[in-house]
Scaffold this active site. Sequence first.
Site, mmCIF file in Angstrom:
data_model
loop_
_atom_site.group_PDB
_atom_site.id
_atom_site.type_symbol
_atom_site.label_atom_id
_atom_site.label_comp_id
_atom_site.label_asym_id
_atom_site.label_seq_id
_atom_site.Cartn_x
_atom_site.Cartn_y
_atom_site.Cartn_z
ATOM 1 N N ARG A 1 44.430 40.093 37.375
ATOM 2 C CA ARG A 1 44.519 39.590 36.002
ATOM 3 C C ARG A 1 45.395 38.347 35.847
ATOM 4 N NH1 ARG A 1 46.539 42.286 32.320
ATOM 5 N NH2 ARG A 1 45.054 41.757 30.706
ATOM 6 N N CYS B 1 46.122 34.536 51.107
ATOM 7 C CA CYS B 1 46.074 33.109 51.405
ATOM 8 C C CYS B 1 45.311 32.350 50.323
ATOM 9 C CB CYS B 1 45.443 32.879 52.771
ATOM 10 S SG CYS B 1 46.391 33.707 54.044
#
Length: 429
Positions: A316, A359
């Site tokens: 979110r 990443c």
Amino acid sequence: MDLFHYSGGVLLAEGVDVERIAAQAGTPAYIYSKGTFEDHLAKIQAAYRELDPMICFSVKACGNLHVLKVMAERGSGFDIVSGGELYRVLQVGGDPAKIVYAGVGKTDDEIIEAIRAGIGYFNIESEQELENLIRLAERHAAGDETMLKAALRVNPDVDYRSHAYLETGKRETKFGVDIERAVSVFDKYGGGSTVRLCAIHVHLGTGGKTIDPFVDAVKKILPLVDRLREKGHTVEALDLGGGYGADYETETVPSAEQYAAGLVPLLRGKGLRLILEPGKSICANAAILLTRVLYTKQGGSKKFVIVDAGMNDLIRPSLYGAFHFIWPARVDARFVPTARNKDLHMGGGEVVDIVGPICEGADFLAKDRCIPPVQRGDLMAVFGAGAYGFTMSSNYNARGRATEILVEGDSFRVIRRRETYEDMVALER
Ligand SMILES: *Cc1c(COP(=O)(O)O)cnc(C)c1O
């Protein structure tokens, strides 16, 4: 209100020290409070009682079987958006008659499954979908006592004032049909003998913070109901959807009683069964995501706290800049938070970015947040993580999804074990 609070500087989930859960179940872990789910549902049931509402908890917000079971046992129905969610509800013995099914892209298979299950209402998003439902119902409906019911999802074109990705009640969204078209859809299909189009559905969006858009929507829908009835159509129910505020920050949204105080007087005596589809307002504050600090580091002028939960666990903040209050699970007395707010600054705190191990530059849980000093190994709680938390999590970076824990009073149990490497490759064997 929820049942996560600090006692003696230690964070408790109901009566359980969250450090004890981390020691047994590891991190990251979604920790749900059963009592909070029950309290939030009961407050909605009570607030709208005089309209004899059908409350349909939104499965996509938080769909663990054990959570759904708690809701079903307390009389909740369910709002579903896929065949998979229907399956989940049926697995826990949810009452099919109290299922409403929305979604702009229902497939034939999904529709047939819902017909066979005997769900309460199909929430229809387009004329083509309704034609398809009628076609499938003629072939697959069991007998004549199983007349299917449909609600037309109408787009009231009100400003819900949330993030653009989270608004669904405006004319320019893919959801529902415009109010002007609604009459002609009823004229064409209202008298159907296999599928009875007999209700109106609206769902404005999610993440809103005020009552006004709901009041505006009802004020636009009621004249439509009158017009339809004047033309001889039956309109037995009004489904107001979900999107009631959740207290991500302390006391910044209306309570269930306040929403009801605005809506019930408009709907009283209208001969409409009220259906509600709350998600967030029930489950957001019913969970924390517990995570452990892996490292801290300085980058330029910034301090980073790197934790073991990332955007694959809770997307979110990355997806729509959502705010979650994040705080260490154990603090000195002076750092016990007075409220869960964005701008809570406490003397002696430091301003940090709280980031995950993924990443991606977008992998953050919070930016520029003032928190008490933390170090490697400390536990932190991401509050308000119960809605669109686990359900939106993924295996990105080949990370197993978090475990889910249900707390009840002084005890807790694992309601979903942590995914293993083998779980993640099993379907590729
Ligand atoms: C997502 C959704 C809900 C739940 O919204 P919340 O903001 O979580 O209350 C309700 N109804 C429909 C049709 C939805 O798509």
